[in-house]
Design an enzyme around this catalytic site. Sequence first.
Site, PDB file in Angstrom:
ATOM      1  N   HIS A  18     -25.361  39.269 110.207  1.00 17.27           N
ATOM      2  CA  HIS A  18     -24.719  38.297 109.313  1.00 17.27           C
ATOM      3  C   HIS A  18     -23.203  38.310 109.517  1.00 17.27           C
ATOM      4  O   HIS A  18     -22.562  37.258 109.556  1.00 17.27           O
ATOM      5  CB  HIS A  18     -25.009  38.634 107.836  1.00 17.27           C
ATOM      6  CG  HIS A  18     -26.450  38.544 107.441  1.00 17.27           C
ATOM      7  ND1 HIS A  18     -27.119  39.585 106.843  1.00 17.27           N
ATOM      8  CD2 HIS A  18     -27.349  37.536 107.549  1.00 17.27           C
ATOM      9  CE1 HIS A  18     -28.366  39.216 106.584  1.00 17.27           C
ATOM     10  NE2 HIS A  18     -28.539  37.987 107.015  1.00 17.27           N
ATOM     11  N   LYS A  42     -38.827  36.319  97.333  1.00 10.08           N
ATOM     12  CA  LYS A  42     -38.771  37.317  98.403  1.00 10.08           C
ATOM     13  C   LYS A  42     -38.839  38.748  97.883  1.00 10.08           C
ATOM     14  O   LYS A  42     -38.767  39.677  98.680  1.00 10.08           O
ATOM     15  CB  LYS A  42     -37.487  37.123  99.209  1.00 10.08           C
ATOM     16  CG  LYS A  42     -37.618  36.092 100.305  1.00 10.08           C
ATOM     17  CD  LYS A  42     -36.439  36.102 101.222  1.00 10.08           C
ATOM     18  CE  LYS A  42     -36.845  36.040 102.663  1.00 10.08           C
ATOM     19  NZ  LYS A  42     -35.668  35.972 103.552  1.00 10.08           N
ATOM     20  N   ARG A  91     -31.234  33.000 115.816  1.00 11.36           N
ATOM     21  CA  ARG A  91     -31.424  34.252 116.555  1.00 11.36           C
ATOM     22  C   ARG A  91     -32.316  34.071 117.767  1.00 11.36           C
ATOM     23  O   ARG A  91     -32.151  34.752 118.770  1.00 11.36           O
ATOM     24  CB  ARG A  91     -32.048  35.310 115.632  1.00 11.36           C
ATOM     25  CG  ARG A  91     -31.114  35.774 114.541  1.00 11.36           C
ATOM     26  CD  ARG A  91     -31.866  36.527 113.478  1.00 11.36           C
ATOM     27  NE  ARG A  91     -32.840  35.648 112.849  1.00 11.36           N
ATOM     28  CZ  ARG A  91     -33.770  36.028 112.000  1.00 11.36           C
ATOM     29  NH1 ARG A  91     -33.866  37.292 111.685  1.00 11.36           N
ATOM     30  NH2 ARG A  91     -34.599  35.161 111.466  1.00 11.36           N
ATOM     31  N   SER A 129     -32.905  41.499 107.627  1.00 12.00           N
ATOM     32  CA  SER A 129     -32.760  42.437 106.509  1.00 12.00           C
ATOM     33  C   SER A 129     -34.046  43.241 106.321  1.00 12.00           C
ATOM     34  O   SER A 129     -34.008  44.436 106.029  1.00 12.00           O
ATOM     35  CB  SER A 129     -32.407  41.680 105.234  1.00 12.00           C
ATOM     36  OG  SER A 129     -31.206  40.978 105.407  1.00 12.00           O
TER      37      SER A 129
END
Length: 160
Positions: A18, A42, A91, A129
């Site tokens: 990030h 989440k 990504r 993450s």
Amino acid sequence: MKKIAVYPGSFDPITFGHLDIINRALKIFDEVIIAVAHNEQKKPLFTVEERVDMIKSVMKDNTRATVDTFDGLLVDYARSCKAQAIVRGLRAISDFEYELQMAQINRGISREVETVFLMTSVFYSFLSSSIVKEVYSLKGPIDGLVPPLVKKALDAKFNR
Ligand code: COA
């Protein structure tokens, strides 16, 4: 006119991937608003407040990066900040389909806000993450993946 971008995400927690995107966005925009989403779906490890505090500490030396939270539609939030752009990191090719859909939907809602994609540095292209949390929970090394204060926050969460 001041060029403002919103960089949204869960940031549960913020990673070097990030930060790579934020630092590169700061080369293009005058201000980057790091916007932490209220996304309970989440099942986050860190509260929104904890995530905001971590990002503020990591970015404390950069006055052009601000940290905020949002819920509801991202484009509504971006408009409320007078941001001209939403920054997203790509990504891998696998990110593309979802990001294309998001960008198209957001553009359908508002033509005032453009989505700008930055290619994540190859070194961080595998990072998320969740991967950080998984490696950490299995007692693997995460030093090159997150800033030291995030590692400390994980230590505190897991009583290590
Ligand atoms: N480096 C490292 N990790 C990265 C990364 C990078 N450059 N880019 C993305 N990631 C990781 C994130 O940490 C996240 O990891 P996780 O799934 O393990 O938590 C994962 O890749 C997915 O990232 P992202 O797609 O940014 O998801 P997010 O949950 O962080 O954020 C929102 C998604 C909040 C931006 C999106 O849900 C949103 O805009 N919500 C608002 C509602 C809305 O307007 N929806 C769209 C219209 S319907």
